[in-house]
Design a protein around this motif. Structure first.
Motif, PDB file in Angstrom:
ATOM      1  N   GLN A  46       0.827  -1.211   0.000  1.00  0.00           N
ATOM      2  CA  GLN A  46       0.000   0.000   0.000  1.00  0.00           C
ATOM      3  C   GLN A  46       0.860   1.259   0.000  1.00  0.00           C
ATOM      4  O   GLN A  46       0.572   2.221  -0.729  1.00  0.00           O
ATOM      5  N   ALA A  47       1.923   1.248   0.793  1.00  0.00           N
ATOM      6  CA  ALA A  47       2.811   2.409   0.833  1.00  0.00           C
ATOM      7  C   ALA A  47       3.533   2.588  -0.495  1.00  0.00           C
ATOM      8  O   ALA A  47       3.726   3.728  -0.963  1.00  0.00           O
ATOM      9  N   ALA A  48       3.934   1.488  -1.123  1.00  0.00           N
ATOM     10  CA  ALA A  48       4.605   1.574  -2.421  1.00  0.00           C
ATOM     11  C   ALA A  48       3.665   2.124  -3.482  1.00  0.00           C
ATOM     12  O   ALA A  48       4.066   2.946  -4.316  1.00  0.00           O
ATOM     13  N   GLU A  49       2.416   1.683  -3.471  1.00  0.00           N
ATOM     14  CA  GLU A  49       1.448   2.190  -4.440  1.00  0.00           C
ATOM     15  C   GLU A  49       1.236   3.688  -4.270  1.00  0.00           C
ATOM     16  O   GLU A  49       1.177   4.439  -5.254  1.00  0.00           O
ATOM     17  N   ARG A  50       1.135   4.124  -3.038  1.00  0.00           N
ATOM     18  CA  ARG A  50       0.996   5.575  -2.787  1.00  0.00           C
ATOM     19  C   ARG A  50       2.222   6.326  -3.292  1.00  0.00           C
ATOM     20  O   ARG A  50       2.107   7.394  -3.913  1.00  0.00           O
ATOM     21  N   ALA A  51       3.390   5.771  -3.038  1.00  0.00           N
ATOM     22  CA  ALA A  51       4.618   6.433  -3.475  1.00  0.00           C
ATOM     23  C   ALA A  51       4.711   6.496  -4.992  1.00  0.00           C
ATOM     24  O   ALA A  51       5.173   7.500  -5.555  1.00  0.00           O
ATOM     25  N   MET A  52       4.275   5.437  -5.675  1.00  0.00           N
ATOM     26  CA  MET A  52       4.297   5.460  -7.144  1.00  0.00           C
ATOM     27  C   MET A  52       3.352   6.517  -7.686  1.00  0.00           C
ATOM     28  O   MET A  52       3.665   7.207  -8.668  1.00  0.00           O
ATOM     29  N   VAL A  53       2.193   6.642  -7.074  1.00  0.00           N
ATOM     30  CA  VAL A  53       1.240   7.681  -7.510  1.00  0.00           C
ATOM     31  C   VAL A  53       1.833   9.061  -7.284  1.00  0.00           C
ATOM     32  O   VAL A  53       1.763   9.946  -8.149  1.00  0.00           O
ATOM     33  N   GLU A  54       2.441   9.267  -6.131  1.00  0.00           N
ATOM     34  CA  GLU A  54       2.988  10.588  -5.796  1.00  0.00           C
ATOM     35  C   GLU A  54       4.171  10.967  -6.679  1.00  0.00           C
ATOM     36  O   GLU A  54       4.318  12.130  -7.070  1.00  0.00           O
ATOM     37  N   THR A  55       5.034   9.998  -6.978  1.00  0.00           N
ATOM     38  CA  THR A  55       6.226  10.309  -7.780  1.00  0.00           C
ATOM     39  C   THR A  55       5.945  10.302  -9.274  1.00  0.00           C
ATOM     40  O   THR A  55       6.685  10.904 -10.048  1.00  0.00           O
ATOM     41  N   GLY A  56       4.876   9.587  -9.687  1.00  0.00           N
ATOM     42  CA  GLY A  56       4.575   9.476 -11.111  1.00  0.00           C
ATOM     43  C   GLY A  56       5.512   8.561 -11.868  1.00  0.00           C
ATOM     44  O   GLY A  56       5.497   8.538 -13.107  1.00  0.00           O
ATOM     45  N   LEU A  57       6.344   7.803 -11.145  1.00  0.00           N
ATOM     46  CA  LEU A  57       7.279   6.898 -11.808  1.00  0.00           C
ATOM     47  C   LEU A  57       6.555   5.691 -12.394  1.00  0.00           C
ATOM     48  O   LEU A  57       5.605   5.174 -11.801  1.00  0.00           O
TER      49      LEU A  57
END
Length: 458
Positions: A365-376
């Motif tokens: 869940q934290a990784a998914e949030r981070a991917m959304v935030e970074t746009g990577l």
């Protein structure tokens, strides 16, 4: 199949002949005006003892489809029905392909050689039975990338350009033609069972269950599962296990199949039949691969739901043989099995240790949030954080460090600027070089880079 195929002698075993009378129709391959070998998967040819062919003999068998020694005397176009975007269609079947041969690998598993673009069959309807060369190139890229990422996928075994001009409404035409051969563990679909159920062919349905249990052996249902001695129940448990893992493998790969109809779902649990696939340019559960998927039925984030729905259609077909309750119990395992597979596969791709269901779920869940935030893009994100590298002070970084093993990724491969990927712009560039200049070097370089990724991912 293992990521690194093991050499084996050629061991033909056309077991499909035992059910051929009612599972398919003998067909003849198309007579193409030209045969130019464009792709020869030497790694997997060795795995089934076919690596000793020179180019002439290769084309004879995989362009002109002369029967392999001791194998099927004539290709077999398989019969099946299917739900297409949740609408039942009884007018399906192998319309531009056939089962060509079966043989054993070094581990004794039965593998199939099937085709795409090999000509018309009784199930072609209004289609020409052909495949575009671009479609074949795209399938090479999809299968190679998925294999590198640990997805259980069919392998693109051979591509022969066939010298015809094809007209297609969804790409510039006329366009070049090809015939593709894929290697996979099987070609029996959920739609194969749906057809027998719809036609009320109970004896054949029982025989198909027996064939699949013998051909694709798996683990027994868990202790206490109702009806666990019934062949149909055993098969459904095995398919639920395989498709739950397949769904997780696509999600961790950031891959969108595009068309998850029941006629595209293999009982063996392999990813196959690649049409409008895409890799995510960024983490977006709503992303769709098919331009005609207007409702987003098969969007990235809905793929697990789609595979569970397809398992339910198999259960419906099997209800002709057993009571409903044990089939429902098998379907109820999909969600927990999917979550287990997500934890196992997500941590493996990050190169960190699994810490149990709760901690793994929190990391995801934290990784998914981070991917959304970074746009990577997912491949960039996983590459950047392999073995807990570059872990920041946010929730994801904190959780990532908790999962980190003692050894970090310090190989030179991980010090590159970025990993290989196959986003749509790169696919189009590779195809343009082939289409405009007959330059295949970019494709071969990309495949080698992808295979190097697979070696480093282990």
């Amino acid at each position: 199949m293992p990521s690194e195929p093991q050499p084996a002698p050629y061991l033909p075993d056309p077991r499909i002949e035992t059910i051929a009378e009612w599972i398919g129709d003998p067909v003849a391959p198309a007579a193409f005006p030209r045969h130019q070998l464009r792709w020869h998967n030497r790694r997997w040819a060795a795995a089934v003892g076919l690596d000793g062919f020179d180019e002439t003999r290769w084309v004879q068998h995989f362009g002109q489809f002369a029967p392999l020694p001791g194998n099927l005397p004539q290709p077999l176009a398989l019969r099946y029905h299917g739900h297409q975007f949740r609408t039942y269609n009884p007018d399906l079947g192998d319309g531009r392909g056939f089962l060509f041969a079966q043989m054993r690998d070094a581990g004794g598993r039965l593998l199939d050689l099937g085709t795409k673009g090999s000509g018309q069959t009784p199930w072609s309807r209004d289609g020409d039975g052909r495949l575009t060369l671009k479609g074949a190139v795209r399938e090479i890229l999809a299968t190679e990338m998925l294999e590198a990422l640990g997805v259980d996928t069919s392998k693109t075994f051979s591509v022969v350009e066939t010298g015809e001009e094809l007209w297609r409404g969804d790409e510039p035409s006329p366009t070049r033609s090809a015939v593709l051969v894929r290697l996979s563990h099987g070609h029996i679909r959920i739609g194969s069972f749906q057809r027998l159920y719809a036609l009320e062919e109970k004896a054949h349905l029982e025989a198909l269950v027996a064939y699949c249990l013998e051909t694709y052996p798996g683990s027994p249902p868990p202790p206490g599962a109702p009806g666990r001695e019934e062949p149909a129940v055993i098969l459904l448990h095995q398919v639920v296990e395989r498709l739950a893992d397949l769904a997780a493998s696509w999600m961790v790969a950031g891959f969108v199949h595009g068309v998850l109809n029941t006629d595209n779902m293999n009982i063996s649990g392999e990813s196959f039949d690649y049409g409008p696939w895409r890799w995510l340019p960024r983490w977006d559960p709503r992303f769709t691969a098919a331009y005609f998927d207007h409702s987003g039925l098969y969007a990235f984030g809905r793929q697990p739901e789609a595979l569970l729905w397809n398992c339910a259609q198999l259960a419906q077909a099997l209800s002709m043989l057993v009571e409903t309750a044990p089939l429902v119990a098998a379907l109820d395992r999909f969600g927990p099995l999917y979550q287990q597979a997500m934890g196992r596969r997500f941590t493996a791709r990050l190169g960190v240790e699994s810490r149990g269901p709760e901690q793994d779920a929190a990391l995801i869940q934290a990784a998914e949030r981070a991917m959304v935030e970074t746009g990577l893009a997912p491949e960039q994100f996983f590459f950047l954080h392999r073995a807990a590298r570059n872990a920041g002070e946010d929730d994801f970084g904190t959780l990532l460090r908790l999962h980190a093993p003692t050894v970090a990724a310090d190989d030179a491969f991980w010090r590159q600027d970025a990993p290989p990927g196959v986003l749509i712009d790169e696919v189009e560039r590779i195809w343009a070089a082939i289409d405009q200049h007959d330059d295949w070097s970019e494709l071969h370089a990309k495949v080698e880079a992808i295979r190097d990724l697979g070696r480093h991912l282990g």
